[in-house]
Design a protein around this motif. Structure first.
Motif, mmCIF file in Angstrom:
data_model
loop_
_atom_site.group_PDB
_atom_site.id
_atom_site.type_symbol
_atom_site.label_atom_id
_atom_site.label_comp_id
_atom_site.label_asym_id
_atom_site.label_seq_id
_atom_site.Cartn_x
_atom_site.Cartn_y
_atom_site.Cartn_z
ATOM 1 N N LEU A 113 10.612 -9.444 66.996
ATOM 2 C CA LEU A 113 10.655 -8.967 68.373
ATOM 3 C C LEU A 113 10.041 -7.574 68.484
ATOM 4 O O LEU A 113 9.277 -7.282 69.410
ATOM 5 N N GLY A 114 10.345 -6.708 67.527
ATOM 6 C CA GLY A 114 9.805 -5.342 67.539
ATOM 7 C C GLY A 114 8.299 -5.316 67.393
ATOM 8 O O GLY A 114 7.601 -4.587 68.113
ATOM 9 N N TYR A 115 7.779 -6.123 66.485
ATOM 10 C CA TYR A 115 6.329 -6.179 66.310
ATOM 11 C C TYR A 115 5.648 -6.775 67.547
ATOM 12 O O TYR A 115 4.555 -6.351 67.944
ATOM 13 N N GLY A 116 6.307 -7.741 68.166
ATOM 14 C CA GLY A 116 5.767 -8.317 69.395
ATOM 15 C C GLY A 116 5.716 -7.306 70.527
ATOM 16 O O GLY A 116 4.773 -7.287 71.321
ATOM 17 N N LEU A 117 6.728 -6.437 70.599
ATOM 18 C CA LEU A 117 6.734 -5.384 71.615
ATOM 19 C C LEU A 117 5.546 -4.443 71.423
ATOM 20 O O LEU A 117 4.928 -3.998 72.392
ATOM 21 N N ALA A 118 5.237 -4.126 70.171
ATOM 22 C CA ALA A 118 4.090 -3.249 69.889
ATOM 23 C C ALA A 118 2.792 -3.888 70.365
ATOM 24 O O ALA A 118 1.928 -3.225 70.957
ATOM 25 N N ILE A 119 2.651 -5.188 70.120
ATOM 26 C CA ILE A 119 1.454 -5.910 70.568
ATOM 27 C C ILE A 119 1.367 -5.899 72.096
ATOM 28 O O ILE A 119 0.305 -5.666 72.677
ATOM 29 N N GLY A 120 2.497 -6.143 72.758
ATOM 30 C CA GLY A 120 2.501 -6.197 74.216
ATOM 31 C C GLY A 120 2.216 -4.874 74.879
ATOM 32 O O GLY A 120 1.477 -4.806 75.875
ATOM 33 N N LEU A 121 2.746 -3.799 74.341
ATOM 34 C CA LEU A 121 2.526 -2.476 74.929
ATOM 35 C C LEU A 121 1.069 -2.046 74.824
ATOM 36 O O LEU A 121 0.561 -1.321 75.680
ATOM 37 N N ALA A 122 0.391 -2.495 73.781
ATOM 38 C CA ALA A 122 -1.026 -2.150 73.613
ATOM 39 C C ALA A 122 -1.890 -2.778 74.705
ATOM 40 O O ALA A 122 -3.028 -2.356 74.934
ATOM 41 N N ALA A 123 -1.339 -3.789 75.393
ATOM 42 C CA ALA A 123 -2.102 -4.461 76.445
ATOM 43 C C ALA A 123 -2.237 -3.623 77.708
ATOM 44 O O ALA A 123 -3.182 -3.815 78.479
ATOM 45 N N VAL A 124 -1.305 -2.706 77.943
ATOM 46 C CA VAL A 124 -1.291 -1.966 79.211
ATOM 47 C C VAL A 124 -2.589 -1.190 79.441
ATOM 48 O O VAL A 124 -3.264 -1.401 80.469
ATOM 49 N N PRO A 125 -3.003 -0.298 78.533
ATOM 50 C CA PRO A 125 -4.276 0.403 78.785
ATOM 51 C C PRO A 125 -5.479 -0.534 78.727
ATOM 52 O O PRO A 125 -6.466 -0.336 79.456
ATOM 53 N N ALA A 126 -5.400 -1.567 77.888
ATOM 54 C CA ALA A 126 -6.517 -2.509 77.780
ATOM 55 C C ALA A 126 -6.716 -3.278 79.081
ATOM 56 O O ALA A 126 -7.855 -3.545 79.485
ATOM 57 N N ASN A 127 -5.634 -3.640 79.743
ATOM 58 C CA ASN A 127 -5.751 -4.366 81.012
ATOM 59 C C ASN A 127 -6.401 -3.512 82.098
ATOM 60 O O ASN A 127 -7.171 -4.016 82.920
ATOM 61 N N TRP A 128 -6.096 -2.221 82.120
ATOM 62 C CA TRP A 128 -6.730 -1.323 83.092
ATOM 63 C C TRP A 128 -8.234 -1.237 82.850
ATOM 64 O O TRP A 128 -9.029 -1.258 83.797
ATOM 65 N N ILE A 129 -8.623 -1.159 81.593
ATOM 66 C CA ILE A 129 -10.049 -1.119 81.255
ATOM 67 C C ILE A 129 -10.724 -2.421 81.662
ATOM 68 O O ILE A 129 -11.822 -2.424 82.238
ATOM 69 N N GLY A 130 -10.076 -3.540 81.377
ATOM 70 C CA GLY A 130 -10.639 -4.836 81.740
ATOM 71 C C GLY A 130 -10.824 -4.990 83.229
ATOM 72 O O GLY A 130 -11.832 -5.547 83.690
ATOM 73 N N GLN A 131 -9.873 -4.506 84.015
ATOM 74 C CA GLN A 131 -9.985 -4.579 85.473
ATOM 75 C C GLN A 131 -11.233 -3.837 85.963
ATOM 76 O O GLN A 131 -11.935 -4.315 86.862
ATOM 77 N N HIS A 132 -11.507 -2.709 85.370
ATOM 78 C CA HIS A 132 -12.680 -1.912 85.754
ATOM 79 C C HIS A 132 -13.975 -2.688 85.486
ATOM 80 O O HIS A 132 -14.875 -2.724 86.339
ATOM 81 N N PHE A 133 -14.068 -3.335 84.322
ATOM 82 C CA PHE A 133 -15.285 -4.061 83.972
ATOM 83 C C PHE A 133 -15.442 -5.337 84.796
ATOM 84 O O PHE A 133 -16.558 -5.718 85.155
ATOM 85 N N LEU A 134 -14.329 -6.010 85.111
ATOM 86 C CA LEU A 134 -14.417 -7.238 85.898
ATOM 87 C C LEU A 134 -15.033 -6.988 87.269
ATOM 88 O O LEU A 134 -15.780 -7.822 87.794
ATOM 89 N N LYS A 135 -14.732 -5.850 87.870
ATOM 90 C CA LYS A 135 -15.271 -5.531 89.192
ATOM 91 C C LYS A 135 -16.786 -5.396 89.175
ATOM 92 O O LYS A 135 -17.451 -5.637 90.182
ATOM 93 N N LYS A 136 -17.344 -5.031 88.041
ATOM 94 C CA LYS A 136 -18.777 -4.789 87.938
ATOM 95 C C LYS A 136 -19.559 -6.013 87.462
ATOM 96 O O LYS A 136 -20.783 -6.024 87.512
ATOM 97 N N MET A 137 -18.864 -7.050 87.000
ATOM 98 C CA MET A 137 -19.514 -8.224 86.442
ATOM 99 C C MET A 137 -19.833 -9.247 87.527
ATOM 100 O O MET A 137 -19.084 -9.410 88.490
ATOM 101 N N SER A 138 -20.933 -9.979 87.358
ATOM 102 C CA SER A 138 -21.248 -11.102 88.232
ATOM 103 C C SER A 138 -20.514 -12.345 87.733
ATOM 104 O O SER A 138 -20.019 -12.380 86.601
#
Length: 246
Positions: A191-216
């Motif tokens: 569970l602890g290792y899974g939490l570490a994996i999940g928390l790393a998604a937060v900044p990555a999702n913000w970056i992905g949102q930025h790139f999706l807006k610019k993609m066709s």
């Protein structure tokens, strides 16, 4: 030390996933397997996927496709529970090989992104497809981007596909986590290792949102299909011993 390795790798995996319609487990499954061992893969990845995709739903909520989701839910819930139970009883490693072949064939069928659709998909078809996807996911931890061809053939792209897929993944992983916990497969360590994996998604999702807006739409479809091909090849490599045995 394991956590410090998991967090940056997870961030990279989530960043790629955000602009490629998924695929983070393809990176994370072999890493978790190497660091923690095979029994840790399904419960650890499930925890991480639940957290990361929950944040993704919050970000892309307005793009969620409800007709597809409502058809998907019943089959996925049943499949996830049955798959998680099966995981605690027996291993089906050959399933990953089947998924790899399916993904590679699909890449060629889409003409490497030149075709918008290769077969028609209706919303109701996500009921049986969701069951199969969730069942296999429960057994091997993750089924990779095997739902992506169905999303593309239905017509989901960019934010709509990312939001809808995230909602579907969360449903599966909630059911799997409850089942793993009841059957003793979800330990505090996993569970602890899974939490570490999940928390790393937060900044990555913000970056992905930025790139999706610019993609066709075309660029997004090509990236999704490229990720499917890469995922298929990596799965084949992971099952090379099984292939050699045959």
């Amino acid at each position: 030390m394991t956590v410090f390795l998991l967090i940056p790798i997870s961030f990279i995996a989530w960043s790629i996933s955000a602009i490629a319609g998924g695929g983070s487990p393809i990176v994370l499954v072999p890493v978790v397997n190497f660091l923690l061992g095979a029994p840790a893969v399904a419960p650890t990845i499930t925890t991480g996927m639940l957290l990361g995709n929950s944040h993704r739903i919050w970000m892309f909520w307005k793009h969620l496709n409800w007709p597809v989701t409502l058809w998907y839910l019943p089959g996925a819930l049943l499949g996830a529970v049955l798959g998680a139970y099966t995981f605690t009883q027996i291993r089906f490693d050959w399933l990953e090989l089947v998924i790899a072949i399916f993904l590679i064939i699909t890449v060629f069928s889409f003409g490497f992104g030149k075709k918008e659709r290769i077969f028609p998909v209706q919303a109701w078809q996500f009921l049986p497809v969701g069951f199969l996807y969730a069942f296999v996911s429960g057994i091997i931890g993750s089924s990779g981007p095997t739902m992506n061809p169905f999303y593309l053939n239905y017509g989901l792209l960019k934010e709509e596909m990312v939001a809808t897929k995230a909602a579907h993944v969360v449903v599966i992983h909630v059911a799997k986590m409850v089942t793993y916990a009841l059957l003793g497969a979800l330990t505090p360590e996993y569970l602890g290792y899974g939490l570490a994996i999940g928390l790393a998604a937060v900044p990555a999702n913000w970056i992905g949102q930025h790139f999706l807006k610019k993609m066709s739409d075309l660029q997004f479809r090509q990236i999704v299909i490229a990720m499917m091909g890469i995922s298929g090849l990596l799965m084949l490599w992971a099952q090379r011993d099984l292939i050699a045995f045959w």
